[in-house]
Write an enzyme that holds these catalytic residues in place. Structure first.
Site, PDB file in Angstrom:
ATOM      1  N   GLY A 195       0.763  -1.231   0.000  1.00 51.70           N
ATOM      2  CA  GLY A 195       0.000   0.000   0.000  1.00 51.70           C
ATOM      3  C   GLY A 195       0.801   1.292   0.000  1.00 51.70           C
ATOM      4  O   GLY A 195       0.237   2.356  -0.252  1.00 51.70           O
ATOM      5  N   ASP A 196       2.113   1.216   0.282  1.00 51.65           N
ATOM      6  CA  ASP A 196       2.962   2.413   0.239  1.00 51.65           C
ATOM      7  C   ASP A 196       4.362   1.997  -0.193  1.00 51.65           C
ATOM      8  O   ASP A 196       5.355   2.336   0.436  1.00 51.65           O
ATOM      9  CB  ASP A 196       2.993   3.093   1.608  1.00 51.65           C
ATOM     10  N   LEU A 197       4.422   1.238  -1.287  1.00 48.32           N
ATOM     11  CA  LEU A 197       5.650   0.543  -1.653  1.00 48.32           C
ATOM     12  C   LEU A 197       6.541   1.398  -2.560  1.00 48.32           C
ATOM     13  O   LEU A 197       6.859   1.024  -3.687  1.00 48.32           O
ATOM     14  CB  LEU A 197       5.319  -0.798  -2.312  1.00 48.32           C
ATOM     15  N   ASN A 201      10.786   2.333   1.137  1.00 51.75           N
ATOM     16  CA  ASN A 201      10.179   1.363   2.051  1.00 51.75           C
ATOM     17  C   ASN A 201      10.598  -0.071   1.734  1.00 51.75           C
ATOM     18  O   ASN A 201       9.987  -1.019   2.221  1.00 51.75           O
ATOM     19  CB  ASN A 201       8.654   1.487   2.025  1.00 51.75           C
TER      20      ASN A 201
END
Length: 288
Positions: A195-197, A201
Site C-alpha cells: 500500500g505504500d511501496l 520502504n
C-alpha cells in the site's frame, strides 16, 4: 489546576511496550509525527522503534499491517513486530546490505506470493494511515469504485481545501474520477498489498529485501508495482520481470500506471504542498 503528566522518555516508553529493559537506545531523528530510535533490548535483540508525538493510532495500524503481510505464505519479508503499545512500535532491526539483481528478482517473486495471498475485500477491517493522513479502508466489492471513492476523492478534497490545487486542477482530476471504471482494466480479485511501496520502504538486508512502513490493505496488485515505479528502486526491471513471470499481469498495465500513481501523488500534494502538483497533473493528463 493539575498539570498534564509528561510523556516518558523514549527508552522508558520502548521498555514499557516491549516488557523488557533497554540496554541501549540511540535517537535517529524524526519522521512525520514520531521520533525514531535504534538500540538493543536486555536479551540482546537489536530493535528499531517509533515513538509517537501524535497520531499514535497510525503505529498500531502499521503493526497490524506488518503482521498481516507476514502471514502470506512465501511472501515478501517484513520485520518482526516485537511490541506495539500506546503509541510505540518496536521492530526487529534490519541490517542493511547492498541490493543486487538476484535479490531484486527474488523480491519480485515473493511480492507476487504476497499479492496472491489475497484479502477478503478491497479495503480492510481496520482504519488505515499513509504517514499522518487517514485512509478510508471501508470494504468494497469492485476496485474501480472503491479506489475512486476511498482513495482519490478524499485526498482530492483535502488537497483542494489546503489550497494546493486550484479549480482547474480539481476539474481535471474530476474528469479522471468519472472515467476510473473505463481506465481500470480487467477485474482483479483483492490482493494483499503493501500500500505504500515506494523504494524507500524497501530495505535490502543480507538475506534479501524487507518491506517496511506499510499501509497494508486489500487492493489492486498493480498499485504496489506502480508505486515502486513512481520514485524508482534498485534493479526495478528485474523486480518487475520476476513478478510478471511468477504472476502474469493483465495486458495494458503500462497504460494504467498513472492511474495507480494518482493516489500517492495526491497524498504527497496533501503532505508537502504544490511541489508535487506538476507530476500529479501530468499523470492525470496521460489518462485522458
Amino acid at each position: 489546576m493539575s498539570q498534564p503528566t509528561p510523556a516518558p522518555p523514549p527508552a522508558a516508553a520502548i521498555a514499557a511496550a516491549a516488557s523488557s529493559e533497554v540496554r541501549s537506545c540511540t535517537p535517529l531523528g524524526s519522521s512525520h509525527a514520531w521520533t525514531l530510535h535504534r538500540g538493543e533490548l536486555a536479551d540482546g535483540r537489536p530493535f528499531f522503534a517509533k515513538v509517537a508525538d501524535g497520531c499514535a493510532e497510525a503505529l498500531g495500524s502499521e503493526a497490524a499491517g506488518l503482521r498481516w503481510l507476514a502471514e502470506a505464505p512465501g511472501g515478501a519479508a517484513v520485520p518482526e513486530v516485537l511490541a506495539a503499545d500506546e503509541g510505540v512500535l518496536v521492530l526487529e532491526l534490519v541490517r542493511e546490505h547492498r541490493a543486487d539483481a538476484e535479490a531484486a528478482a527474488e523480491l519480485g517473486r515473493r511480492l507476487a506470493l504476497t499479492h496472491r495471498a489475497g484479502a477478503p475485500s478491497f479495503g480492510a477491517s481496520r482504519p488505515g494511515w499513509l504517514a499522518t493522513l487517514p485512509l478510508d479502508n471501508t470494504p468494497g466489492e469492485r476496485w474501480p469504485e472503491w479506489y475512486a471513492r476511498r482513495r482519490l476523492l478524499p485526498y482530492l478534497r483535502d488537497a483542494r481545501d489546503r489550497a494546493h490545487l486550484d479549480s482547474e486542477d480539481v476539474a481535471l482530476l474530476e474528469r479522471v474520477l468519472s472515467r476510473v471504471a473505463a481506465l481500470a482494466g480487467p477485474d482483479e480479485p483483492p490482493a494483499r498489498i503493501h500500500g505504500d511501496l515506494w523504494g524507500g520502504n524497501v530495505l535490502w538486508g543480507p538475506e534479501g529485501a524487507v518491506l517496511i512502513d506499510p499501509a497494508a490493505h486489500g487492493g489492486h496488485r498493480e498499485t504496489d508495482l506502480a508505486m515502486l515505479e513512481l520514485f524508482g528502486a534498485p534493479h526495478l526491471d528485474r523486480i518487475l520481470a520476476a513478478y510478471h513471470e511468477a504472476y502474469p499481469l493483465a495486458e495494458g498495465r503500462r497504460a494504467r500506471v498513472p492511474l495507480h500513481q494518482l493516489h500517492p501523488l495526491l497524498a504527497h500534494v496533501c503532505l508537502f504542498g504544490r511541489s508535487y502538483r506538476t507530476p500529479l497533473l501530468d499523470a492525470a493528463r496521460r489518462l485522458l
